[in-house]
Motif scaffolding. Structure first.
Motif, short mmCIF file in Angstrom:
data_model
loop_
_atom_site.label_atom_id
_atom_site.label_comp_id
_atom_site.label_asym_id
_atom_site.label_seq_id
_atom_site.Cartn_x
_atom_site.Cartn_y
_atom_site.Cartn_z
N CYS A 226 46.40 39.66 39.79
CA CYS A 226 45.39 40.66 38.88
C CYS A 226 44.37 41.04 39.84
N GLY A 227 44.01 40.70 41.00
CA GLY A 227 43.02 41.04 41.81
C GLY A 227 41.83 40.57 41.54
N CYS B 206 40.83 37.24 39.76
CA CYS B 206 40.51 36.05 39.54
C CYS B 206 39.90 35.35 40.97
N CYS C 256 42.71 35.31 43.50
CA CYS C 256 42.66 36.55 44.00
C CYS C 256 41.72 37.12 45.12
N CYS D 63 47.39 33.41 41.73
CA CYS D 63 46.52 34.12 40.62
C CYS D 63 46.93 33.42 39.28
N PRO E 208 46.00 34.53 36.09
CA PRO E 208 46.56 35.26 35.17
C PRO E 208 48.12 35.64 35.36
ZN LIG Z 1 44.38 36.91 40.10
#
Ligand SMILES: [Zn+2]
Ligand SMILES: [Zn+2]
Length: 374
Positions: free
Chosen positions: A99-100, A102, A105, A113, A115
């Motif tokens: 997701c970039g 959380c 991430c 990650c 999600p």
């Molecule tokens: Zn993530």
């Protein structure tokens, strides 16, 4: 659009799978990619033990599911928010979307990650829901955000790594799972250094990738352990310095390492993981790569963990950062330091997927490549 894919409707079929046909080749409907997604024409997909684990029920996944999680192909269309890929680009699929945003991430651990793991567990894509439906209009689950045993796939942008056009698709596919998992475990999770002593137990695609990685970073001793002689011989070609059957491993490892610095378990067995801990030397680390059955529990002597300062660590997707580490692995492959081709033991069209599972289950195959366009 209409696609053809290999769908598992029930786990636990009897072997041989060529007879029971647990994976049925179905015509499915696939939705257009959503804004953050990409439509990919799949050119090559590796048959991995994690696919077999879903088929035999060791790994419980929502069904029906279109399997396959190690693949490479060509971008056909991109969603409205995807600006860094275009039709014609070649891509490798990574089996965890990220997701970039959380905590994992943000801490440079996209393989964890939250999600991404939730979407994979639910058989959905990262943006939510499914893009696949069977002939009756019922939703079909995605496998680890990839579903590569198919001629086309809709995939989240974060699951894709762009690669140069001159890399063969069969080689490229292997960077998505086998190489990410095995090479990553050695270089990212563990951080094996030149001169270290290494043991790898289980010489499938992931274990042999770990052997390759240990050789590439200059490990001084690499003991490769597997009951199948042909796999041990392949490990030697990839840089193993010593070979052992599971029964011979304890004596050989004691003789040549005096207790190994790093022991990698790539079988997915709690009993083998216990053996791996026993082979680990003073101050050494056991790295668990293989996925055990969910009901398995680990029983080991407790004292050496303290008295010999041993560490046991898990490694999911080799702690890999796909966007950084897959291009780096490909550079090593270009330079001749990662003979990835040697993992490939055969090619099959999509309709022979059940035969491919039989060959994998028998222990004879390392990586068979499904070629959905042929
Ligand atoms: Zn993530
Ligand atoms: Zn895999």
């Amino acid at each position: 659009m209409k696609i053809r894919g290999a769908v598992l409707t029930a786990a636990g079929a009897e072997q041989p799978y060529a007879t029971s046909q647990p994976l049925g080749i179905q015509e499915l409907h696939i939705d257009d990619p959503r804004p953050s997604e990409v439509l990919v024409r799949v050119e090559a997909a590796g048959v991995c033990h994690s696919d077999l684990s879903v088929v035999n029920g060791d790994r419980v996944r929502p069904l029906p599911m279109l399997l396959g999680h190690e693949a490479a192909g060509v971008v056909k269309a991109v969603g409205s928010e995807v600006s860094d890929l275009k039709p014609g680009d070649h891509v490798v699929m990574a089996y965890v979307p990220s997701c970039g945003e959380c905590p994992f991430c943000l801490a440079d651990q996209p393989a964890l990650c939250t999600p991404g793991a939730a979407a994979n567990g639910a058989g959905e894509l990262l943006a939510g829901g499914r893009r696949l439906a069977d002939a009756a209009g019922q939703p079909v689950n995605h496998h680890l955000g990839v579903s590569g045993f198919s001629d086309y796939a809709v995939i989240d942008r974060s699951s894709l790594v762009r690669v140069d056009d001159d890399i063969p698709f069969d080689v490229a596919a292997l960077f998505g799972c086998a190489m990410s998992t095995g090479f990553g475990a050695v270089t990212r999770t563990a951080g094996v250094q030149a001169g270290d002593t290494v043991v790898v137990i289980g010489l499938g695609g992931v274990g042999l990738s770990a052997v390759m990685a240990a050789a590439a970073v200059g490990a001084s001793v690499i003991v490769a352990v597997d009951p199948v002689q042909e796999k041990r011989e392949r490990a030697r070609e990839m840089g193993a310095t010593h070979l052992a059957t599971p029964d011979d491993a304890a004596q050989l490892v004691a003789d040549v390492t005096g207790g190994a610095r790093w022991v990698f378990e790539a079988v997915g067995s709690a009993a083998v993981l216990a053996q791996a801990v026993a082979l680990t030397g003073r101050g050494g680390t056991t790295v668990a790569i293989g996925l055990p059955h969910p009901s398995a529990t680990l029983t080991i002597p407790a004292l050496p963990i303290v008295a010999e300062s041993k560490t046991i660590t898990g490694s999911y997707m080799g702690s890999t950062r796909p966007q950084i580490d897959i291009p780096a692995m490909i550079e090593l492959w270009r330079d001749g330091n990662l003979p990835v081709e040697r993992l490939i033991s055969g090619y099959r069209p999509l309709h022979e997927i059940n035969e491919a599972l039989d060959e994998l289950a028998s222990g004879a195959a390392i990586r068979q490549i499904i070629t959905p366009q042929r």
